[in-house]
Design a protein around this motif. Structure first.
Motif, PDB file in Angstrom:
ATOM      1  N   SER A 132      48.093  29.028  21.504  1.00  0.00           N
ATOM      2  CA  SER A 132      47.133  28.161  20.795  1.00  0.00           C
ATOM      3  C   SER A 132      45.886  27.978  21.645  1.00  0.00           C
ATOM      4  O   SER A 132      44.759  28.005  21.126  1.00  0.00           O
ATOM      5  CB  SER A 132      47.737  26.781  20.515  1.00  0.00           C
ATOM      6  OG  SER A 132      48.802  26.893  19.628  1.00  0.00           O
ATOM      7  N   LEU A 159      47.357  24.083  11.278  1.00  0.00           N
ATOM      8  CA  LEU A 159      46.828  25.401  10.896  1.00  0.00           C
ATOM      9  C   LEU A 159      45.554  25.747  11.677  1.00  0.00           C
ATOM     10  O   LEU A 159      44.873  26.716  11.364  1.00  0.00           O
ATOM     11  CB  LEU A 159      46.565  25.465   9.389  1.00  0.00           C
ATOM     12  CG  LEU A 159      47.803  25.437   8.487  1.00  0.00           C
ATOM     13  CD1 LEU A 159      47.396  25.534   7.019  1.00  0.00           C
ATOM     14  CD2 LEU A 159      48.780  26.574   8.807  1.00  0.00           C
ATOM     15  N   GLY A 161      51.731  21.036  18.284  1.00  0.00           N
ATOM     16  CA  GLY A 161      51.794  20.314  17.014  1.00  0.00           C
ATOM     17  C   GLY A 161      53.104  20.573  16.280  1.00  0.00           C
ATOM     18  O   GLY A 161      53.692  19.667  15.697  1.00  0.00           O
ATOM     19  N   PHE A 170      45.511  20.152  11.641  1.00  0.00           N
ATOM     20  CA  PHE A 170      45.735  20.432  13.061  1.00  0.00           C
ATOM     21  C   PHE A 170      46.665  21.627  13.227  1.00  0.00           C
ATOM     22  O   PHE A 170      46.410  22.537  14.003  1.00  0.00           O
ATOM     23  CB  PHE A 170      46.326  19.195  13.739  1.00  0.00           C
ATOM     24  CG  PHE A 170      46.424  19.324  15.229  1.00  0.00           C
ATOM     25  CD1 PHE A 170      45.304  19.146  16.027  1.00  0.00           C
ATOM     26  CD2 PHE A 170      47.630  19.635  15.835  1.00  0.00           C
ATOM     27  CE1 PHE A 170      45.387  19.277  17.409  1.00  0.00           C
ATOM     28  CE2 PHE A 170      47.720  19.766  17.216  1.00  0.00           C
ATOM     29  CZ  PHE A 170      46.586  19.579  18.000  1.00  0.00           C
TER      30      PHE A 170
HETATM   31  N1  PFF Z   1      47.673  24.505  15.742  1.00  0.00           N
HETATM   32  C1  PFF Z   1      47.882  24.034  17.071  1.00  0.00           C
HETATM   33  C2  PFF Z   1      49.161  23.215  17.143  1.00  0.00           C
HETATM   34  O1  PFF Z   1      49.786  22.966  16.102  1.00  0.00           O
HETATM   35  O2  PFF Z   1      49.530  22.821  18.231  1.00  0.00           O
HETATM   36  C3  PFF Z   1      46.732  23.239  17.589  1.00  0.00           C
HETATM   37  C4  PFF Z   1      45.392  23.871  17.450  1.00  0.00           C
HETATM   38  C5  PFF Z   1      45.180  25.204  17.838  1.00  0.00           C
HETATM   39  C6  PFF Z   1      44.335  23.145  16.957  1.00  0.00           C
HETATM   40  C7  PFF Z   1      43.922  25.794  17.734  1.00  0.00           C
HETATM   41  C8  PFF Z   1      43.085  23.716  16.838  1.00  0.00           C
HETATM   42  C9  PFF Z   1      42.880  25.036  17.229  1.00  0.00           C
HETATM   43  F1  PFF Z   1      41.706  25.571  17.116  1.00  0.00           F
END
Ligand code: PFF
Length: 486
Positions: free
Chosen positions: A326, A234, A29, A232
């Motif tokens: 992640s 966080l 992300g 997303f």
């Molecule tokens: N925060 C991660 C990103 O920015 O790629 C995506 C993510 C990780 C979403 C963990 C949901 C989660 F539980």
């Protein structure tokens, strides 16, 4: 009555939680989506709106999630059930825990496919597989990579295996140990990439693309995208942060750790933009969207530059590590639940969950090749997983967390977990009760296409709605007053 649960596991080091939660937050992300959105929706103006979303929605909801986890000391299902019970409310609220756990699991099932792209490009760059390719070759390589299910499946299976090995080893030995070297490593590599980008000749264009303040470009689409992305990026409402919060020692400040994670996540996203765009512009390329940016334009740009292979390797190593830290957080909730509630050992739980994950991710992977015809309402398995989680489960889960924390639960719980000053606490409460739910409902309405929002024109209405729901909410319930004076 205070029924604090005793923790079974805690992070070992002082920075254990911050590193692991930042590892969860910083992922595809940040490196893929945020820089592009920033350029697309108005540069500096978008960054400001995004920061406002992080402050008004992301941080308050994250604090609530960590408080749930720490108070309930368990997987989202168990932790929410315990905290809700402590407040004398019905156990069915733990459905939000089920949804969060499922949401993390389903995100992971398509995330491993994209992470697999990153690993395969790391391999290609390392072995010189991309050398001497033209623009057309690059597009063909990407298409060929996806067209072969064995090839694509190999890489997503590798990511699944690595994830399960780390999670299977446990919170301290697996997760904490791996993030404690991967996260600093990632930041060092990103910093090296920025230095490289600074000498690429396109730095000022990159900076201008990211930060030039174009208010005119800031559409309501951009605003809603910023809000959705805040969730997303966080890792909210997916069980990850809540479960990591279950391992947070009592004496750590939830507010301070949350702010550290949000700042680190934002800095990494901005750094990623500074690393990517100068290289793209220096080579006269378009900042294309989606997979094309990282898997076609960027490798092509590296090729044309001195030390390009070395920095290509550094870039894809960094991307793969960001994805992996992640990935482990997305499945921790499921493994913790199997382990605590079902009495299955962590290693077995991890292999069991990993096997199911592998089946679903293989179906997602097949959307790019043998399953390209398997569509429902025009969407492949991959697109469905993305749609259901980011458009539906995350906003709904976030709404549930905010409303439970704001209205349902005994106030004393959050007062003692968050330990804020009265003014800070009132501000947090205002956010989780009214601002976050209103924001989430807007994203929801927009993504379901029920009403077309035009925030630039409708903002006075929205402000009026916020004032009205705040007034009604604060007056309506005698229970709230009782809670506040508890
Ligand atoms: N925060 C991660 C990103 O920015 O790629 C995506 C993510 C990780 C979403 C963990 C949901 C989660 F539980």
């Amino acid at each position: 009555m205070t029924t604090r649960q005793r923790p079974r596991t805690l992070w070992l080091g002082r920075w254990g939680f911050v590193l692991a939660a930042t590892g969860s937050a910083v992922g595809l992300g940040n490196i893929w989506k945020f820089p592009y959105m920033t350029g697309e929706y108005g540069g500096g103006a978008f960054v400001l709106v995004y920061l406002a979303c992080i402050l008004a929605v992301g941080i308050p909801v994250m604090m609530a999630e960590i408080a749930f986890g720490r108070r309930g000391r368990g997987s989202p299902i168990d932790a929410i059930r315990r905290v809700v019970r402590e407040s004398g409310s019905g156990a069915w609220w733990s459905l939000f825990g089920w949804m969060a756990m499922l949401c993390g699991f389903l995100i992971l099932s398509f995330y491993v496919v994209v992470a697999g792209w990153s690993f395969s490009y790391l391999w290609k760059t390392l072995t010189g597989g991309l050398n001497g390719t033209s623009v057309d070759d690059m597009a063909m390589i990407f298409a060929a990579n996806n067209a072969n299910p064995w090839h694509l499946g190999f890489w997503s299976t590798l990511v699944t295996l690595l994830t399960m090995v780390i999670v299977g080893k446990g919170v301290r030995e697996g997760i904490e140990r791996s993030v404690s070297w991967m996260m600093p490593g990632l930041v060092i590599m990103l910093a090296l990439m920025i230095v490289y980008a600074a000498f690429s000749g396109g730095f000022s264009d990159g900076v201008a693309f990211l930060f030039s303040f174009e208010v005119g470009k800031l559409s309501s689409e951009g605003l809603l995208a910023a809000l959705g992305h805040a969730f997303f990026t966080l890792s909210l409402a997916s069980g990850a942060i809540l479960t990591y919060g279950a391992y947070l020692p009592d004496q750590r400040s939830i507010a301070r750790t949350t702010v550290s994670v949000a700042i680190a996540d934002t800095i990494v996203a901005l750094m990623a933009g500074l690393a990517i765009f100068p290289v793209i512009f220096a080579n006269g390329m378009d900042p294309a969207s989606g997979p094309g940016l990282l898997f076609m334009s960027l490798p092509l740009a590296f090729q044309a530059m001195p030390l390009g292979t070395l920095f290509g390797v550094i870039f894809f190593t960094m991307l793969s590590m960001a994805a992996l830290t992640s990935a482990i957080s997305m499945i921790e909730a499921t493994v913790a639940w199997l382990n605590e509630s079902r009495g299955i050992s962590r290693a077995k739980a991890s292999w069991g969950a990993g096997s199911l994950l592998w089946v679903i991710s293989t179906l997602a992977m097949m959307s790019f090749n043998v399953g390209s015809e398997w569509t429902l309402a025009g969407k492949h398995v991959f697109d469905w997983l993305d749609f259901l989680t980011s458009r539906f489960m995350m906003p709904l889960g976030g709404l549930g967390m905010a409303l439970m924390a704001g209205f349902l639960l005994r106030h004393e719980i959050f007062r003692s977990e968050l330990n804020l000053t009265p003014v800070q606490h009132a501000l947090w409460l205002f956010m989780v009760r009214y601002v976050s739910p209103l924001g989430i409902v807007l994203v929801f309405i927009d993504s379901l296409g029920i009403v077309t929002l035009d925030l630039a024109a409708q903002w006075p209405w929205l402000l009026a709605i916020l004032v009205a729901i705040t007034a009604v909410g604060e007056m309506a319930s005698p229970r709230l007053k009782r809670q506040l004076s508890e």
